[in-house]
Write a protein that holds these residues in place. Structure first.
Motif, mmCIF file in Angstrom:
data_model
loop_
_atom_site.group_PDB
_atom_site.id
_atom_site.type_symbol
_atom_site.label_atom_id
_atom_site.label_comp_id
_atom_site.label_asym_id
_atom_site.label_seq_id
_atom_site.Cartn_x
_atom_site.Cartn_y
_atom_site.Cartn_z
ATOM 1 N N PHE A 355 -2.684 -47.714 24.249
ATOM 2 C CA PHE A 355 -3.804 -48.652 24.361
ATOM 3 C C PHE A 355 -4.248 -48.807 25.820
ATOM 4 O O PHE A 355 -5.440 -48.829 26.124
ATOM 5 C CB PHE A 355 -3.423 -50.016 23.789
ATOM 6 N N GLY A 356 -3.279 -48.928 26.731
ATOM 7 C CA GLY A 356 -3.630 -49.123 28.128
ATOM 8 C C GLY A 356 -4.256 -47.895 28.748
ATOM 9 O O GLY A 356 -5.267 -47.991 29.460
ATOM 10 N N LEU A 357 -3.667 -46.717 28.504
ATOM 11 C CA LEU A 357 -4.172 -45.503 29.123
ATOM 12 C C LEU A 357 -5.571 -45.170 28.623
ATOM 13 O O LEU A 357 -6.469 -44.838 29.421
ATOM 14 C CB LEU A 357 -3.204 -44.348 28.851
ATOM 15 N N VAL A 358 -5.792 -45.258 27.316
ATOM 16 C CA VAL A 358 -7.123 -44.958 26.780
ATOM 17 C C VAL A 358 -8.148 -45.953 27.329
ATOM 18 O O VAL A 358 -9.268 -45.573 27.689
ATOM 19 C CB VAL A 358 -7.087 -44.957 25.241
ATOM 20 N N GLN A 360 -8.255 -47.435 30.158
ATOM 21 C CA GLN A 360 -8.637 -47.100 31.526
ATOM 22 C C GLN A 360 -9.423 -45.791 31.588
ATOM 23 O O GLN A 360 -10.405 -45.677 32.324
ATOM 24 C CB GLN A 360 -7.400 -47.009 32.414
ATOM 25 N N LEU A 361 -9.010 -44.791 30.806
ATOM 26 C CA LEU A 361 -9.676 -43.495 30.871
ATOM 27 C C LEU A 361 -11.143 -43.571 30.472
ATOM 28 O O LEU A 361 -11.970 -42.821 31.001
ATOM 29 C CB LEU A 361 -8.947 -42.473 29.996
ATOM 30 N N VAL A 362 -11.490 -44.463 29.547
ATOM 31 C CA VAL A 362 -12.903 -44.546 29.141
ATOM 32 C C VAL A 362 -13.774 -45.125 30.250
ATOM 33 O O VAL A 362 -15.002 -45.008 30.200
ATOM 34 C CB VAL A 362 -13.086 -45.371 27.843
ATOM 35 N N GLU A 363 -13.164 -45.732 31.266
ATOM 36 C CA GLU A 363 -13.921 -46.315 32.373
ATOM 37 C C GLU A 363 -14.186 -45.304 33.487
ATOM 38 O O GLU A 363 -15.042 -45.542 34.343
ATOM 39 C CB GLU A 363 -13.154 -47.506 32.961
ATOM 40 N N GLU A 364 -13.453 -44.199 33.511
ATOM 41 C CA GLU A 364 -13.505 -43.317 34.667
ATOM 42 C C GLU A 364 -14.735 -42.416 34.647
ATOM 43 O O GLU A 364 -15.206 -42.003 33.583
ATOM 44 C CB GLU A 364 -12.221 -42.483 34.737
ATOM 45 N N ASP A 365 -15.243 -42.128 35.823
ATOM 46 C CA ASP A 365 -16.425 -41.284 35.978
ATOM 47 C C ASP A 365 -16.201 -40.352 37.176
ATOM 48 O O ASP A 365 -15.997 -40.844 38.289
ATOM 49 C CB ASP A 365 -17.667 -42.152 36.194
ATOM 50 N N PRO A 366 -16.185 -39.036 36.982
ATOM 51 C CA PRO A 366 -16.418 -38.360 35.706
ATOM 52 C C PRO A 366 -15.223 -38.539 34.777
ATOM 53 O O PRO A 366 -14.083 -38.679 35.237
ATOM 54 C CB PRO A 366 -16.585 -36.895 36.106
ATOM 55 N N THR A 417 -3.285 -50.380 34.651
ATOM 56 C CA THR A 417 -4.621 -50.937 34.895
ATOM 57 C C THR A 417 -5.333 -51.231 33.583
ATOM 58 O O THR A 417 -5.991 -52.267 33.429
ATOM 59 C CB THR A 417 -5.449 -49.954 35.735
ATOM 60 N N GLY A 418 -5.192 -50.318 32.605
ATOM 61 C CA GLY A 418 -5.829 -50.529 31.310
ATOM 62 C C GLY A 418 -5.300 -51.750 30.596
ATOM 63 O O GLY A 418 -6.072 -52.512 29.983
ATOM 64 N N LEU A 419 -3.992 -51.972 30.643
ATOM 65 C CA LEU A 419 -3.431 -53.172 30.023
ATOM 66 C C LEU A 419 -3.915 -54.429 30.732
ATOM 67 O O LEU A 419 -4.130 -55.475 30.094
ATOM 68 C CB LEU A 419 -1.911 -53.107 30.008
ATOM 69 N N ASP A 420 -4.121 -54.352 32.042
ATOM 70 C CA ASP A 420 -4.707 -55.493 32.753
ATOM 71 C C ASP A 420 -6.125 -55.753 32.255
ATOM 72 O O ASP A 420 -6.521 -56.918 32.054
ATOM 73 C CB ASP A 420 -4.723 -55.233 34.260
ATOM 74 N N LEU A 421 -6.898 -54.693 32.048
ATOM 75 C CA LEU A 421 -8.253 -54.868 31.521
ATOM 76 C C LEU A 421 -8.230 -55.489 30.128
ATOM 77 O O LEU A 421 -9.152 -56.222 29.754
ATOM 78 C CB LEU A 421 -8.973 -53.518 31.471
ATOM 79 N N LEU A 422 -7.199 -55.194 29.368
ATOM 80 C CA LEU A 422 -7.055 -55.755 28.025
ATOM 81 C C LEU A 422 -6.496 -57.168 28.040
ATOM 82 O O LEU A 422 -6.401 -57.807 26.992
ATOM 83 C CB LEU A 422 -6.160 -54.858 27.177
ATOM 84 N N GLY A 423 -6.105 -57.652 29.200
ATOM 85 C CA GLY A 423 -5.604 -59.023 29.307
ATOM 86 C C GLY A 423 -4.168 -59.202 28.900
ATOM 87 O O GLY A 423 -3.744 -60.322 28.570
ATOM 88 N N VAL A 424 -3.385 -58.120 28.920
ATOM 89 C CA VAL A 424 -1.974 -58.212 28.546
ATOM 90 C C VAL A 424 -1.207 -58.960 29.636
ATOM 91 O O VAL A 424 -1.396 -58.716 30.837
ATOM 92 C CB VAL A 424 -1.383 -56.805 28.340
ATOM 93 N N ARG A 425 -0.328 -59.847 29.221
ATOM 94 C CA ARG A 425 0.466 -60.622 30.174
ATOM 95 C C ARG A 425 1.334 -59.673 31.011
ATOM 96 O O ARG A 425 1.963 -58.758 30.457
ATOM 97 C CB ARG A 425 1.329 -61.631 29.435
ATOM 98 N N PRO A 426 1.361 -59.849 32.339
ATOM 99 C CA PRO A 426 2.093 -58.913 33.201
ATOM 100 C C PRO A 426 3.537 -58.674 32.792
ATOM 101 O O PRO A 426 4.035 -57.541 32.892
ATOM 102 C CB PRO A 426 1.985 -59.556 34.585
ATOM 103 N N ALA A 427 4.239 -59.706 32.331
ATOM 104 C CA ALA A 427 5.639 -59.516 31.945
ATOM 105 C C ALA A 427 5.754 -58.555 30.760
ATOM 106 O O ALA A 427 6.663 -57.710 30.713
ATOM 107 C CB ALA A 427 6.284 -60.859 31.613
ATOM 108 N N GLN A 428 4.847 -58.671 29.790
ATOM 109 C CA GLN A 428 4.840 -57.751 28.646
ATOM 110 C C GLN A 428 4.479 -56.351 29.111
ATOM 111 O O GLN A 428 5.097 -55.350 28.695
ATOM 112 C CB GLN A 428 3.846 -58.224 27.575
#
Length: 490
Positions: A355-358, A360-366, A417-428
């Motif tokens: 979930f986190g990696l995908v 973040q990857l959808v945000e990258e350009d190129p 970074t992707g999990l941060d964008l998803l709002g996942v709690r840092p400890a998790q």
């Protein structure tokens, strides 16, 4: 809806009408994508987990019907074989403690199912392929009591017109055959779902395809089949061969298999549904009474039954899903790459990484898919399945690189970074991605633990069959602890 599949015989006219309705469904969906508000995309996720039932000797236990009846929990459903179950975990946001909530819900559900199974001296096993399964377990008589499974067997076997042949060359070599799709029951997987806005679907699907080889390498958990040590994730080639509906002549002509990685990046979800129409004849041409054009004309949302039925018989490793929930349509990417297990903690760590990696990857350009050839993504998929955590993969800017180095240096920071964008709690975030990092540090996942444990047992003088049984018993014991597999003693 439609015919009773257990007794229906589909006529050529049924197939013609079904094709026309699938075409109609795709046309209606095209219009809806341009005009209809879909369910919001973003971080809504889902999980499905396939499970084996085993007896006191760790062999398959053909008892899913009794256990499901006793359990009475609609989250659990039968899978193809009588020793298979599936747990559908209710969808949710992963923000905050969502991933931890997933883990606790799964553990609670499995605990209740284990209690029911224990009444009949059966246990639950989350594993990609049960090491103790034998060809005699995977026969037509052991299909679950489900009309659709039997109809599917009849249609795929009829389309092939010959036995299904298995030929897997791994650490050891396996040649086998079957006249039924029942051997597919040996394959138990985990599926991750991400609900996405239509405009974002292609980016999420492309990103999922790009990392499929990495997922397999990290999560491989199926090194043994019929007593042979094969690929780290033997489930991949076995599933492809055990359900190949193509006669040999069609395969030689380049006709695409129904278990399919794909052959190109996409621009829209419609690309996948159009490919379904173009390449794959109907297997279960079950017709509904819904007229999707009339439903739309009345201002309502069609269920697009035929489109969904046809899509369900094309086994992409990342599959599109159209569905309707609370009167609103939505789209999901269904990620079908990973095996079940080893522990629930490992499984949820795999989910966090995906979930986190995908995300973040959808945000990258190129985007990654502009820099990675599709054929290379498929080669990575094969290498990850064959070699597991010891695989070397090809990645833009790194060339050929050990998957453990790629994950630690390049992909884990992106997943964080992707999990941060998803709002996942840092400890998790840190706990779950830490499991992935420790797998890379130790070089141990489910496949390497299994092979090391069997090797140690054989070194003590056990036969292969006895070593597999002993290893599976220990696997089940450690699985119940919910400690990650990289911590399990050999």
């Amino acid at each position: 809806m439609g015919k009773e599949l257990g007794t229906a015989v589909f006529s050529p006219h049924d197939r013609v009408l079904f094709r026309r309705k699938v075409r109609c469904c795709v046309d209606v969906l095209t219009g809806m994508l341009a005009s209809e508000p879909f369910g919001s995309g973003g971080p809504t996720t889902g999980l499905e987990i396939e499970i084996n039932l085993v007896d006191a000797e760790a062999a398959p236990a053909m008892r899913n019907a009794e256990i499901l009846a006793d359990l009475g929990d609609p989250r659990f459903q039968p899978e193809l074989s009588r020793f298979n179950l599936e747990l559908n975990v209710p969808p949710r946001l992963v923000s905050g403690d969502g991933l931890g909530d997933y883990e606790q819900d799964i553990l609670d559900a499995l605990r209740a199912a284990s209690e029911c199974a224990g009444k009949g001296e059966s246990r639950l096993a989350l594993i990609g392929m049960l090491p103790t399964v034998r060809p005699g377990h995977l026969v037509l008589a052991n299909l679950s009591d489900n009309e659709r499974f039997r109809a599917l067997d009849r249609e795929i076997a009829g389309a092939r017109g010959d036995d299904f042949r298995i030929d897997i060359d791994g650490t050891e070599h396996l040649v086998a055959s079957s006249d039924t799709i029942a051997p597919e029951g040996a394959c138990t997987s985990t599926q991750f779902h991400i609900q996405v806005a239509p405009a974002d679907f292609a980016r999420y699907w492309n990103a999922s395809q790009a990392i499929a080889g990495v997922q397999l390498a990290l999560g491989a958990n199926s090194p043994y089949l019929y007593g042979r040590r094969l690929w780290a994730e033997t489930r991949i080639p076995f599933f492809e061969q055990a359900t190949d509906a193509r006669p040999d002549e069609f395969s030689a002509q380049g006709v695409r298999p129904r278990v399919w990685f794909g052959d190109r990046w996409i621009d829209s979800v419609l690309d996948l549904y159009e490919e379904n129409l173009r390449y794959f004849p109907p297997l279960l041409p079950e017709l509904s009474e819904e007229d999707p054009v009339a439903v739309r004309a009345c201002g309502n949302i069609p269920h697009l039954y035929e489109l969904r039925m046809h899509n369900g018989t094309v086994y992409r490793w990342n599959r599109p899903v159209y569905d309707v929930s609370d009167g609103r349509p939505h789209l999901r990417v269904e990620n079908r790459v990973l095996p079940s297990g080893p522990s629930v903690a490992d499984l949820v760590a795999n989910a966090a990484f995906y979930f986190g990696l995908v995300r973040q990857l959808v945000e990258e350009d190129p985007p990654i898919w502009a820099r990675l050839a599709f054929a290379t993504a498929e080669a990575n998929f094969r290498a990850g399945a064959r070699d597991g955590i010891e695989a070397d993969l090809t990645w833009p800017g790194r060339g050929e690189v050990a998957v453990t180095d790629l994950v630690r240096d390049v992909l884990l920071p992106r997943a964080r970074t992707g999990l941060d964008l998803l709002g996942v709690r840092p400890a998790q975030r840190d706990r779950l991605l830490g499991i992935i990092a420790d797998r890379c540090r130790t070089g141990r996942n489910g496949a390497t633990w299994q092979t090391a444990a069997v090797g140690a047992a054989e070194a003590r003088g056990l036969s292969r069959a006895a070593a597999l049984c002993e290893m599976t018993q220990r696997y089940l014991e450690y699985q119940r602890s919910n400690e990650p597999v990289h911590t399990w003693p050999i």
